[in-house]
Design a protein around this motif. Structure first.
Motif, PDB file in Angstrom:
ATOM      1  N   ARG A  79      17.051 -50.419 -48.810  1.00 50.46           N
ATOM      2  CA  ARG A  79      17.086 -49.523 -49.974  1.00 50.46           C
ATOM      3  C   ARG A  79      16.584 -50.203 -51.234  1.00 50.46           C
ATOM      4  O   ARG A  79      16.223 -49.538 -52.202  1.00 50.46           O
ATOM      5  N   GLN A  80      16.561 -51.540 -51.244  1.00 48.47           N
ATOM      6  CA  GLN A  80      16.144 -52.269 -52.444  1.00 48.47           C
ATOM      7  C   GLN A  80      14.673 -51.984 -52.734  1.00 48.47           C
ATOM      8  O   GLN A  80      13.818 -52.155 -51.878  1.00 48.47           O
ATOM      9  N   GLY A  81      14.403 -51.531 -53.950  1.00 49.32           N
ATOM     10  CA  GLY A  81      13.034 -51.247 -54.364  1.00 49.32           C
ATOM     11  C   GLY A  81      12.522 -49.885 -53.949  1.00 49.32           C
ATOM     12  O   GLY A  81      11.373 -49.549 -54.210  1.00 49.32           O
ATOM     13  N   VAL A  82      13.357 -49.092 -53.276  1.00 46.65           N
ATOM     14  CA  VAL A  82      12.950 -47.764 -52.813  1.00 46.65           C
ATOM     15  C   VAL A  82      13.931 -46.747 -53.367  1.00 46.65           C
ATOM     16  O   VAL A  82      15.141 -46.911 -53.233  1.00 46.65           O
ATOM     17  N   GLN A  83      13.409 -45.713 -54.004  1.00 42.73           N
ATOM     18  CA  GLN A  83      14.255 -44.674 -54.569  1.00 42.73           C
ATOM     19  C   GLN A  83      13.848 -43.313 -54.015  1.00 42.73           C
ATOM     20  O   GLN A  83      12.691 -43.116 -53.641  1.00 42.73           O
ATOM     21  N   PRO A  84      14.784 -42.357 -53.969  1.00 42.40           N
ATOM     22  CA  PRO A  84      14.462 -41.013 -53.467  1.00 42.40           C
ATOM     23  C   PRO A  84      13.257 -40.416 -54.195  1.00 42.40           C
ATOM     24  O   PRO A  84      13.117 -40.546 -55.405  1.00 42.40           O
ATOM     25  N   GLY A  85      12.377 -39.793 -53.441  1.00 43.68           N
ATOM     26  CA  GLY A  85      11.184 -39.160 -53.983  1.00 43.68           C
ATOM     27  C   GLY A  85       9.993 -40.083 -54.099  1.00 43.68           C
ATOM     28  O   GLY A  85       8.900 -39.665 -54.472  1.00 43.68           O
TER      29      GLY A  85
END
Length: 139
Positions: A79-85
């Motif tokens: 999840r680090q560095g990745v956000q929804p959308g």
């Protein structure tokens, strides 16, 4: 497909999808548990990346969108560095097909009732503010 075991195939993301956007990444929980994270045999934790309305591709000339649940095995939190959308690259993306089995109530033996499709990737990384187009390299 019976008795052949799982079959998996590498997917060329840029050639297959117009875009891939992550909706959520979360620990993959063991069946029936609300807290225990599923792991590989070697102890590597499993994660699920939900790619909702993201895997855009063309079929019969019309755009189609699908929700894919992609399993990622990683000791580090993907999840680090990745956000929804966010448009993403699914590193080492594969699709697999295996026998779908159920236990026969009378005999207790497993029987094949169809096929099951699964997706997995080695990792996930952002590709920038805009989705890459077919044929372009991910940033």
């Amino acid at each position: 497909m019976s008795n052949q075991g799982p079959n998996s195939f590498k997917i060329d993301q840029a050639a297959t999808f117009q875009m891939v956007m992550v909706m959520d990444v979360a620990p993959k929980l063991r069946f029936g548990s609300e807290t225990d994270q599923e792991c590989m045999k070697d102890g590597t934790p499993k994660w699920t990346a939900q790619s909702g309305r993201t895997a855009g591709f063309r079929t019969f000339g019309a755009p189609k969108f699908a929700v894919l649940a992609i399993t990622i095995a990683s000791h580090e939190d993907p999840r680090q560095g990745v956000q929804p959308g966010m448009p993403v690259e699914l590193v080492g993306l594969e699709v697999g097909v295996m026998d779908k089995k159920i236990k026969d109530r009378d005999t207790g033996q497993e029987k094949i009732v169809g096929a099951q499709v699964y997706y997995r990737a080695e990792g996930i990384r952002p590709i920038g503010a805009t989705a890459h187009k077919r044929g372009e390299q991910a940033a």
